[in-house]
Design a protein around this motif. Structure first.
Motif, PDB file in Angstrom:
ATOM      1  N   SER A  66       0.852  -1.175   0.000  1.00  0.00           N
ATOM      2  CA  SER A  66       0.000   0.000   0.000  1.00  0.00           C
ATOM      3  C   SER A  66       0.895   1.234   0.000  1.00  0.00           C
ATOM      4  O   SER A  66       1.643   1.456   0.953  1.00  0.00           O
ATOM      5  N   ASP A  69       4.390   0.741   1.053  1.00  0.00           N
ATOM      6  CA  ASP A  69       4.607   0.081   2.339  1.00  0.00           C
ATOM      7  C   ASP A  69       4.001  -1.316   2.319  1.00  0.00           C
ATOM      8  O   ASP A  69       3.132  -1.616   1.499  1.00  0.00           O
ATOM      9  N   ALA A  71       1.518  -3.429   4.348  1.00  0.00           N
ATOM     10  CA  ALA A  71       0.459  -3.128   5.316  1.00  0.00           C
ATOM     11  C   ALA A  71      -0.133  -4.428   5.843  1.00  0.00           C
ATOM     12  O   ALA A  71      -0.525  -5.301   5.069  1.00  0.00           O
ATOM     13  N   GLU A 174      -3.883  -1.306  11.779  1.00  0.00           N
ATOM     14  CA  GLU A 174      -2.899  -1.745  10.781  1.00  0.00           C
ATOM     15  C   GLU A 174      -1.498  -1.468  11.304  1.00  0.00           C
ATOM     16  O   GLU A 174      -1.289  -0.523  12.058  1.00  0.00           O
ATOM     17  N   ARG A 176       2.213  -0.708   9.522  1.00  0.00           N
ATOM     18  CA  ARG A 176       2.828  -0.412   8.225  1.00  0.00           C
ATOM     19  C   ARG A 176       4.338  -0.541   8.327  1.00  0.00           C
ATOM     20  O   ARG A 176       4.951   0.050   9.216  1.00  0.00           O
TER      21      ARG A 176
END
Lengths: 296, 153
Positions: A66, A69, A71, A174, A176
């Motif tokens: 994403s 990154d 994720a 999340e 990251r």
């Protein structure tokens, strides 16, 4: 052993879960894998009045790229990360750590985000996240839209043993992990008495190289040898810009051994743990370098 | 709250307290005592069941979390009076001594073989590494799981 009574809800959407969490205030806890929370409730170490079960929110079980990154969603299990080709291709430190989280049955249930949120100083994931420079995405049902999401660098997120920097009503939605730029590699070395035990010592190493083959970025963090997962900034700083070599890794290892503060306990005496920290730091960076150079 | 759990293919509806553990729901509420309670601390694996096909420790799952899901216990392995291949192999290869860890070992083994019918020693040992045998009968447990995955002999 039984948990104290609590209210339970299993919302059907993330928005509902965040609303329920906001209404529950200090009493609210998110239940994801439950592999730390349920044992703590059974032992009487935690007694939340309200559990919000997010296991029905399959949209949070992602592991994806994403905006450059990696994720990892709140419902991605340890076993999902261990089996992920994307993780294997893009992050050596995460890929090395995932198979060594607890045991296979716990990995089927427990989540990375839950483990990160738990901030157990003997937990493996936060060392990994400190070494690779991860961030935590916290979400809430705050009134103002701009307050509904905060991105917190992992070093700020880990506030102490079993203490994170979430506000009431926020959950870890999340984690990251920055994708390596250019050649990079990583390792997680864990000494444990048996599968499922906490680490006697854990060392997370991450190495990114610049075009000339020098150290662009080094990450080093330790498990179970300090009152919280310890990022060894001294070692990271002394390696930056240098040419990778066994001598450089030995310097980093000395810094790691100096920085940690292990206790003598059933898993071994402090000087033994310190020696393992040094040796695993050398080995971790050697493995990371091989990986970065595409040699292994 | 009211939950509906499919246990070994049969739907069961019960009213449970939210703090009821899945292992107690199975043993006490449903009267199926093949699932054992060992350490009660997520360590030993005696309480292993399959939740939607994956082995988990049922002392560390709430019964309410199984609402709408499928649970397989050791009672669900054999069908129509016939032993499941893994049960036959444990019998044949002396895969059990006291029998306390056996339900968990067989369920983990059966789950492994679903994805990998011919596991190596190392793969079997890795798969059962969350399950303890206090008789230390691991050699025969590994042999039994491998035999069940082969021609069933």
């Amino acid at each position: 052993m039984y948990p104290s009574a609590f209210e339970y809800s299993a919302p059907g959407t993330l928005d509902e879960a965040l609303s329920a969490l906001g209404e529950a205030g200090d009493e609210g806890r998110v239940l994801a894998g439950g592999q730390s929370l349920i044992p703590m409730m059974k032992l009487g170490l935690a007694a939340p009045g309200c559990l919000i079960d997010i296991n029905g929110l399959s949209e949070l079980s992602y592991i994806r790229e994403s905006n450059g990154d990696l994720a990892i969603g709140a419902l991605a299990r340890h076993a999902d990360v261990a089996a992920s080709d994307l993780v294997g291709r893009t992050n050596g430190t995460l890929a090395a750590a995932a198979p060594w989280i607890s045991d296979p049955l716990v990995r089927n249930r427990g989540t990375v985000c839950g483990s990160v949120a738990h901030c157990d100083p003997e937990g493996d994931w936060n060392s990994v996240m400190l070494a690779v420079g991860a961030s935590v995405v916290a979400r809430s049902a705050a009134k103002r839209r701009k307050n509904r999401e905060r991105v917190i660098p992992i070093a700020d997120f880990v506030a102490g043993p079993f203490t994170n920097s979430l506000n009431p009503g926020e959950m870890v939605a999340e984690v990251r992990v920055p994708k390596y730029r250019g050649a990079a590699g990583g390792a997680y070395l864990k000494l444990e008495r048996k599968i499922g035990d906490y680490a006697t010592v854990g060392v997370a190493a991450h190495l990114a190289l610049d075009a000339a083959g020098n150290v662009a970025e080094a990450g080093l963090a330790l498990t179970s040898v300090h009152q919280h997962n310890l990022k060894v900034t001294e070692a990271e700083a002394l390696m930056a810009g240098q040419t990778p070599s066994p001598e450089l890794f030995a310097e980093a290892a000395e810094a790691a051994a100096r920085s940690c503060d292990p206790e003598s306990d059933i898993r071994g005496p402090a000087d033994f743990k310190r020696a393992v920290v040094a040796e695993y730091t050398r080995r971790g960076f050697a493995a990371a370098l091989k990986q970065a150079r595409g040699e292994g | 709250m009211q939950i509906n759990v499919t246990i070994n293919g049969t739907g069961e509806t019960r009213d449970v307290e939210s703090r009821r553990l899945l292992v107690d729901f199975i043993r006490t509420d449903l009267g199926m005592t093949g699932t054992h309670i060992g350490c009660d601390t997520t360590s030993c694996g005696a309480c292993t069941v399959l939740l939607d096909g994956k082995p988990v420790k049922s002392c560390t799952v709430l019964a309410v979390q199984a609402d709408g899901h499928e649970v397989t216990t050791v009672e669900g392995l054999g069908q129509n009076g016939e032993l499941h291949p893994i049960q036959g192999a444990f019998k044949e290869h002396h895969g059990l001594q006291c029998g306390f860890c056996t339900p968990g070992m067989m369920l983990v083994g059966a789950s492994l073989l679903e994805n990998n019918p011919s596991p190596t020693d190392e793969e079997v040992r890795w798969a059962i590494s969350g399950n303890l045998c206090r008789c230390t009968g691991y050699m025969n447990i590994v042999a039994a799981i491998q035999a069940a995955g082969g021609d069933g002999s």
